[in-house]
Design a protein around this motif. Structure first.
Motif, PDB file in Angstrom:
ATOM      1  N   SER A   1       7.666  48.803  68.665  1.00  0.00           N
ATOM      2  CA  SER A   1       8.345  48.700  67.369  1.00  0.00           C
ATOM      3  C   SER A   1       8.084  49.920  66.502  1.00  0.00           C
ATOM      4  N   VAL A   2       7.428  50.923  67.098  1.00  0.00           N
ATOM      5  CA  VAL A   2       7.176  52.157  66.351  1.00  0.00           C
ATOM      6  C   VAL A   2       7.631  53.360  67.176  1.00  0.00           C
TER       7      VAL A   2
ATOM      8  N   MET B   1       6.308  58.895  61.020  1.00  0.00           N
ATOM      9  CA  MET B   1       6.046  57.642  61.715  1.00  0.00           C
ATOM     10  C   MET B   1       7.092  56.618  61.276  1.00  0.00           C
TER      11      MET B   1
ATOM     12  N   GLU C   1       8.169  52.860  61.495  1.00  0.00           N
ATOM     13  CA  GLU C   1       7.622  51.552  61.853  1.00  0.00           C
ATOM     14  C   GLU C   1       8.587  50.438  61.491  1.00  0.00           C
TER      15      GLU C   1
END
Ligand SMILES: [Cu+2]
Lengths: 196, 152
Positions: free
Chosen positions: B41-42, B108, B110
């Motif tokens: 999921s990242v 990042m 997320e």
């Protein structure tokens, strides 16, 4: 005229000796790409991404590349997994294996690894299991991991080694590839040499 | 308008105007987003941020329609451990560029909302007030353009 033949023969002999000497130096055992890292043979038992038991002692005579990571690590872990896939393609030998051992077994179940790992390469084996056993593998490789809680929320990251470790045919950790040595061609060269 | 005057206007345009014409002094090049493996999921986004201006600027915020959150991170590698850290902003010195690439600075992403498709839109907000929007390809490996020149 005859004297020229002697001279040519002598030169050819000298050249041959040189080629032999250079060849010998080139295959010298001391010139692996990975850092020599001899540690005693060990064993561990974890669950693979197809939900089967994987024991190191069940694979004697193989050259195994091992790396630690977790699926919620989006920056470096996928790069290393891609690199390990390239090594397997370059070596193309059933006696060569690549393992990805999770340092986040709470979230990385066998099922989660089962979806994640084959995305990189069919030949890479994802492993999970009890923290104790994962810690034991880290100890054997002379490294560690630790969970770091974010200041807010339930999310966390896991600090872990960026290196790839090579386990030799005898089950001992032989070589270590730090981040700057993660070159698939050179690692494949080491693996091939050990399988000769 | 005589010839002389026309030339003068042209000269003024050539020498005085370019900075104004070029629009923003900050630009975003070679963006790409790593395709997230199934179950993850990242993921991370990478790019080069160039500052052609005479003053330093700072990347403050980033957004992506593809994820619940986007934050600026740096991966710090020591001899035997590696960790990601949040950074509040990324400074881009004048006349210089900052590279976001695997193992260093990254964005990042997320809370990904399923399949990312072929491209995503990234929105950048800078301290200078500049806002930039770019379309980034979603790919498995870094595109050739971003592989070149970032290795020593
Ligand atoms: Cu990150």
């Amino acid at each position: 005229m005859k004297r020229h033949y002697w001279l040519l023969t002598a030169l050819a002999l000298i050249a041959l000796v040189w080629v032999a000497v250079l060849g010998f130096i080139g295959t010298d055992k001391g010139s692996f790409h990975g850092d020599e890292y001899r540690r005693p043979a060990f064993d561990f038992s974890l669950t693979d991404h197809r939900n089967r038991t994987f024991s190191l002692s069940g694979h004697p005579g193989k050259v195994i590349l091992l790396n630690f990571g977790f699926t919620n690590c989006p920056d470096v872990c996928p790069t290393t997994l891609g690199m390990l896939g390239e090594v397997l393609d370059l070596v193309e030998d059933e006696r060569a294996m690549a393992l990805f051992i999770t340092v986040d077994p709470e979230r990385d179940t066998a099922a989660k690894l089962g979806a994640y790992i084959p995305f990189f390469h069919d030949g890479i084996i994802g492993l999970t299991g009890p923290q104790q056993e994962i810690k034991r593998v880290n100890d054997a490789c002379g490294t560690f991991y630790s969970k770091e809680q974010e200041t807010q929320g339930s999310d966390y990251m896991v600090v872990h080694s960026p290196a790839v470790y090579l386990i030799g045919p005898g089950g001992e950790v032989m070589l270590r590839y730090p981040k700057e040595k993660l070159d698939p061609r050179k690692i494949a060269g080491d693996v091939k040499r050990l399988l000769m | 308008m005589n010839m002389k005057k026309a030339l003068l206007v042209l000269a003024v345009l050539l020498f005085a105007a370019p900075p104004a014409w070029s629009g923003g002094e900050i630009s975003v090049k070679d963006p790409w987003v790593r395709r997230n493996p199934p179950g993850a999921s990242v993921t991370a986004a990478y790019m080069v941020i160039e500052n052609r201006g005479r003053a330093a600027d700072e990347l403050l915020e980033i957004g992506c329609s593809c994820s619940a959150s986007a934050s600026l991170h740096i991966t710090e590698t020591r001899e035997d451990s590696m960790a990601m850290k949040k950074v509040a902003s990324i400074e881009v010195p004048p006349g210089d560029s900052v590279v976001l690439s695997p193992g260093g600075y990254h964005v990042m992403l997320e809370g990904l909302s399923g399949d990312m498709g072929e491209t995503v839109t990234l929105e950048f907000k800078f301290r200078s007030g500049e806002r930039i929007s770019v379309t980034a390809p979603v790919v498995l490996n870094p595109p050739a353009a971003s592989r070149r020149g970032h290795h020593h």
